[in-house]
Structures are given as C-alpha cells and as structure tokens.
Design a protein around this motif. Structure first.
Motif, PDB file in Angstrom:
ATOM      1  N   ILE A 103       0.860  -1.176   0.000  1.00 26.66           N
ATOM      2  CA  ILE A 103       0.000   0.000   0.000  1.00 26.66           C
ATOM      3  C   ILE A 103       0.897   1.226   0.000  1.00 26.66           C
ATOM      4  O   ILE A 103       1.807   1.327   0.824  1.00 26.66           O
ATOM      5  N   PRO A 104       0.669   2.169  -0.935  1.00 23.56           N
ATOM      6  CA  PRO A 104       1.492   3.379  -0.966  1.00 23.56           C
ATOM      7  C   PRO A 104       1.445   4.110   0.368  1.00 23.56           C
ATOM      8  O   PRO A 104       0.416   4.138   1.033  1.00 23.56           O
ATOM      9  N   LEU A 105       2.550   4.693   0.767  1.00 22.81           N
ATOM     10  CA  LEU A 105       2.653   5.360   2.059  1.00 22.81           C
ATOM     11  C   LEU A 105       2.858   6.857   1.859  1.00 22.81           C
ATOM     12  O   LEU A 105       3.741   7.276   1.123  1.00 22.81           O
ATOM     13  N   ILE A 106       2.006   7.648   2.515  1.00 24.05           N
ATOM     14  CA  ILE A 106       2.167   9.099   2.471  1.00 24.05           C
ATOM     15  C   ILE A 106       2.954   9.526   3.707  1.00 24.05           C
ATOM     16  O   ILE A 106       2.653   9.105   4.818  1.00 24.05           O
ATOM     17  N   GLU A 107       3.964  10.321   3.456  1.00 25.15           N
ATOM     18  CA  GLU A 107       4.828  10.764   4.547  1.00 25.15           C
ATOM     19  C   GLU A 107       4.701  12.259   4.799  1.00 25.15           C
ATOM     20  O   GLU A 107       5.484  12.838   5.542  1.00 25.15           O
ATOM     21  N   GLY A 108       3.736  12.898   4.161  1.00 28.79           N
ATOM     22  CA  GLY A 108       3.499  14.307   4.392  1.00 28.79           C
ATOM     23  C   GLY A 108       3.854  15.192   3.220  1.00 28.79           C
ATOM     24  O   GLY A 108       3.178  16.163   2.942  1.00 28.79           O
ATOM     25  N   GLU A 109       4.910  14.871   2.498  1.00 30.00           N
ATOM     26  CA  GLU A 109       5.356  15.717   1.403  1.00 30.00           C
ATOM     27  C   GLU A 109       5.037  15.145   0.030  1.00 30.00           C
ATOM     28  O   GLU A 109       5.240  15.800  -0.974  1.00 30.00           O
ATOM     29  N   ASN A 110       4.534  13.965  -0.023  1.00 27.23           N
ATOM     30  CA  ASN A 110       4.322  13.299  -1.308  1.00 27.23           C
ATOM     31  C   ASN A 110       2.843  13.054  -1.596  1.00 27.23           C
ATOM     32  O   ASN A 110       2.497  12.075  -2.228  1.00 27.23           O
ATOM     33  N   TYR A 111       1.972  13.965  -1.168  1.00 31.06           N
ATOM     34  CA  TYR A 111       0.533  13.742  -1.305  1.00 31.06           C
ATOM     35  C   TYR A 111       0.117  13.488  -2.755  1.00 31.06           C
ATOM     36  O   TYR A 111      -0.667  12.580  -3.020  1.00 31.06           O
ATOM     37  N   ASP A 112       0.606  14.305  -3.696  1.00 31.42           N
ATOM     38  CA  ASP A 112       0.189  14.164  -5.092  1.00 31.42           C
ATOM     39  C   ASP A 112       0.521  12.778  -5.648  1.00 31.42           C
ATOM     40  O   ASP A 112      -0.321  12.150  -6.306  1.00 31.42           O
ATOM     41  N   PHE A 113       1.734  12.302  -5.379  1.00 31.77           N
ATOM     42  CA  PHE A 113       2.124  10.967  -5.843  1.00 31.77           C
ATOM     43  C   PHE A 113       1.302   9.893  -5.133  1.00 31.77           C
ATOM     44  O   PHE A 113       0.845   8.931  -5.753  1.00 31.77           O
ATOM     45  N   TRP A 114       1.136  10.051  -3.834  1.00 33.28           N
ATOM     46  CA  TRP A 114       0.366   9.089  -3.037  1.00 33.28           C
ATOM     47  C   TRP A 114      -1.065   9.002  -3.555  1.00 33.28           C
ATOM     48  O   TRP A 114      -1.610   7.917  -3.712  1.00 33.28           O
ATOM     49  N   PHE A 168      -7.308   0.616   3.866  1.00 30.05           N
ATOM     50  CA  PHE A 168      -6.168   0.871   2.986  1.00 30.05           C
ATOM     51  C   PHE A 168      -5.631   2.285   3.189  1.00 30.05           C
ATOM     52  O   PHE A 168      -4.423   2.496   3.204  1.00 30.05           O
ATOM     53  N   ILE A 169      -6.526   3.247   3.345  1.00 36.15           N
ATOM     54  CA  ILE A 169      -6.095   4.632   3.581  1.00 36.15           C
ATOM     55  C   ILE A 169      -5.369   4.725   4.916  1.00 36.15           C
ATOM     56  O   ILE A 169      -4.299   5.335   5.013  1.00 36.15           O
ATOM     57  N   GLN A 170      -5.931   4.119   5.940  1.00 36.07           N
ATOM     58  CA  GLN A 170      -5.299   4.151   7.264  1.00 36.07           C
ATOM     59  C   GLN A 170      -3.915   3.513   7.228  1.00 36.07           C
ATOM     60  O   GLN A 170      -2.988   3.991   7.882  1.00 36.07           O
ATOM     61  N   GLN A 171      -3.771   2.443   6.471  1.00 39.47           N
ATOM     62  CA  GLN A 171      -2.472   1.779   6.370  1.00 39.47           C
ATOM     63  C   GLN A 171      -1.497   2.554   5.491  1.00 39.47           C
ATOM     64  O   GLN A 171      -0.302   2.307   5.538  1.00 39.47           O
ATOM     65  N   GLY A 172      -2.021   3.505   4.723  1.00 36.07           N
ATOM     66  CA  GLY A 172      -1.193   4.263   3.801  1.00 36.07           C
ATOM     67  C   GLY A 172      -0.660   5.572   4.359  1.00 36.07           C
ATOM     68  O   GLY A 172      -0.101   6.361   3.608  1.00 36.07           O
ATOM     69  N   VAL A 173      -0.865   5.801   5.648  1.00 38.74           N
ATOM     70  CA  VAL A 173      -0.341   7.028   6.253  1.00 38.74           C
ATOM     71  C   VAL A 173       0.613   6.667   7.388  1.00 38.74           C
ATOM     72  O   VAL A 173       0.431   5.661   8.070  1.00 38.74           O
TER      73      VAL A 173
END
Length: 105
Positions: free
Chosen positions: A16-27, A78-83
């Motif tokens: 699952i793609p992971l958002i780290e705060g700075e990559n929202y558009d890619f995520w 999936f969203i919860q696991q992706g942050v």
C-alpha cells in the motif's frame, strides 16, 4: 500450468502506498490506481449516503448496503495503512473512506 488469481477487496494488496506528508500528489495517484484495481474508486471519490430508515429497505437493498459498507471499510483500512503514524491522528475519527480522503486533501 500456471494459475492466476483475481484480486478483490477481500485480499489486501501486497504494498500500500505510504504518504509521509510531502508526497501527497504521488500518493493520491497511487491510491487512486489501487482503488480502481479494487473497483472501489467511485465509492472513495463520491462516498455514499446511508438511508435514514434501514427498516424500510428490502432484503436485497439491505444486502447491497451491507456490501457497500464492507467495501468502504476496506477502502478506509487501505487509507489508514497508507499514512505514517504522525499523520494518522488527522483521520482517526473518519468513519468512511471519502471522509478520510477529504481530510488528507
């Protein structure tokens, strides 16, 4: 003979793609693709309204609502696991996938 399997919302994607705060558009693009592959993008993008009175629903409508809620819960998972953990508190109270996506946006 090789066997193939069809992935459904009943099975979790391997990554699952992971958002780290700075990559929202890619995520967001990756998550959209994930949800499209699970036939859940429309649900995540538009959400769904629950009927005010479930008692008046037919058995078929009740089954459809149950499946819709189940698919939405899996999409929310999936969203919860992706942050990452310091972003998760932002969506902790979201009860539907669309709500979590709107908060993250």
């Amino acid at each position: 003979m090789a066997s193939t399997s069809v992935t459904s919302m009943s099975s979790q994607p391997s990554s699952i793609p992971l958002i780290e705060g700075e990559n929202y558009d890619f995520w967001c693009i990756k998550m959209k693709t994930l949800f499209m592959s699970q036939d859940a993008w429309d649900l995540v993008e538009n959400g769904f309204d629950e009927p005010e009175n479930v008692i008046t629903l037919t058995p078929v409508e009740k089954d459809q609502l149950k499946e819709l809620k189940k698919m939405d819960a899996k999409a929310l998972l999936f969203i919860q696991q992706g942050v990452i953990s310091n972003i998760f508190p932002r969506i902790i109270r979201a009860s539907k996938a669309k709500e979590a996506c709107d908060i993250l946006q």
